[in-house]
Motif scaffolding. Sequence first.
Motif, short mmCIF file in Angstrom:
data_model
loop_
_atom_site.label_atom_id
_atom_site.label_comp_id
_atom_site.label_asym_id
_atom_site.label_seq_id
_atom_site.Cartn_x
_atom_site.Cartn_y
_atom_site.Cartn_z
N LEU A 1 0.83 -1.20 0.00
CA LEU A 1 0.00 0.00 0.00
C LEU A 1 0.87 1.26 0.00
O LEU A 1 1.95 1.27 0.58
N VAL A 2 0.36 2.29 -0.63
CA VAL A 2 1.02 3.60 -0.65
C VAL A 2 0.15 4.58 0.12
O VAL A 2 -1.06 4.65 -0.10
N ALA A 3 0.77 5.32 1.04
CA ALA A 3 0.03 6.29 1.87
C ALA A 3 0.25 7.70 1.34
O ALA A 3 1.38 8.15 1.17
N HIS A 4 -0.85 8.39 1.07
CA HIS A 4 -0.81 9.80 0.67
C HIS A 4 -1.27 10.61 1.88
O HIS A 4 -2.45 10.62 2.22
N CYS B 1 -3.77 3.49 -0.94
CA CYS B 1 -4.19 2.75 -2.13
C CYS B 1 -3.09 1.77 -2.49
O CYS B 1 -1.98 1.83 -1.96
N ARG B 2 -3.39 0.84 -3.38
CA ARG B 2 -2.39 -0.13 -3.79
C ARG B 2 -1.34 0.51 -4.71
O ARG B 2 -1.62 1.53 -5.37
N GLN B 3 -0.18 -0.07 -4.75
CA GLN B 3 0.90 0.47 -5.57
C GLN B 3 0.57 0.45 -7.05
O GLN B 3 1.09 1.27 -7.81
N ASP B 4 -0.33 -0.46 -7.46
CA ASP B 4 -0.70 -0.53 -8.88
C ASP B 4 -1.81 0.45 -9.24
O ASP B 4 -2.33 0.41 -10.36
N GLY B 5 -2.18 1.34 -8.30
CA GLY B 5 -3.14 2.39 -8.61
C GLY B 5 -4.58 1.94 -8.48
O GLY B 5 -4.90 0.95 -7.83
N THR B 6 -5.49 2.68 -9.12
CA THR B 6 -6.93 2.42 -9.05
C THR B 6 -7.49 2.27 -10.46
O THR B 6 -6.90 2.75 -11.43
#
Length: 319
Positions: free
Chosen positions: A161-164, A273-278
């Motif tokens: 997961l990537v945190a913004h 969100c996941r590293q592969d985006g939405t």
Amino acid sequence: MELEVRHLRALCAIADSGSVRKAARQLGMTQPSLTTQLHRIEKALGGQLFFREPTGSRPTPLGHAVLCRARPIVAEMRALVDEVASVSHRAQGARLHIGSTNSPAVAGWLRRLRVRLPETDTTIRTDVSANALLHMVVTGQLDAAFVHEVEGAPLRVPDGLVAHELIAREPQFIALADSHPAAAQDVVRVADLAEDQWMVDPTVDGEWAGLRRIWAAAGINPRVVHGDYLTAVDLVTAGEVVTPCQPTARSRHGMAIRPLYGDPLAVRLFMACRQDGTPAGTPDELFADLTAAYMEIAWASDAYRAWLARHDPPLPVAT
């Protein structure tokens, strides 16, 4: 009589609408039918759940206790029905599934997404558990989630997961009756609430640990009642409890929202969100919509706006 979800839904409707008549209309029932059903529920539970007054109905202490248990069950059943409907939905087109812990910014975020992505089937899932939402993102049940992390109680952020980050440290305020002596102050000290009963929702990840930390720092050991924060509103305005709240929370009649001296209780706000985006839109676009929605409700809050005027840095600017 064995209680069913429909009975719990009826109790919630009466509490939310403030009268049996309004609740009956909302549920598509006649008032006599709902009154009869309420009497049967009270008989099954062994006590009166609502005070009947000329101005409407309000929960008794037993009613509050039952509602604390009923609301999560009704919400979960609603979520189950929504998820099943979503799975069975065969319409073509992009889909976007977002999640969030409780925040006034959610409505504005959803509205902006639907305006920007009119052809996308956008749905939202809310949950008091940030860890549960993060798990749903990493397993593909959600595309993104807006969550809060209580200071001193890190969330279990799964790999992948990537945190913004929206706000690195958002202060949490206190909600109390406007008749409370501390409500006359612009800023409330935790020690001033030592004799009060605090309401805490133990299902909110990190909340209990965060409160115990600030109580220890203030040298107090207050009385505690467990419940959900929707129910807390009635108890706060009645002067029965004080409870932590978001600075963006909307005040109600009979309630005062004040910052705590020194901002001892805080959370970190971020979108994951996941590293592969939405599947619909980039993470940066989703985050920009969220940021704009958050700024809108933050500046609309009298208590938070006053706090922001005294502190630096300001809120982030949407890109």
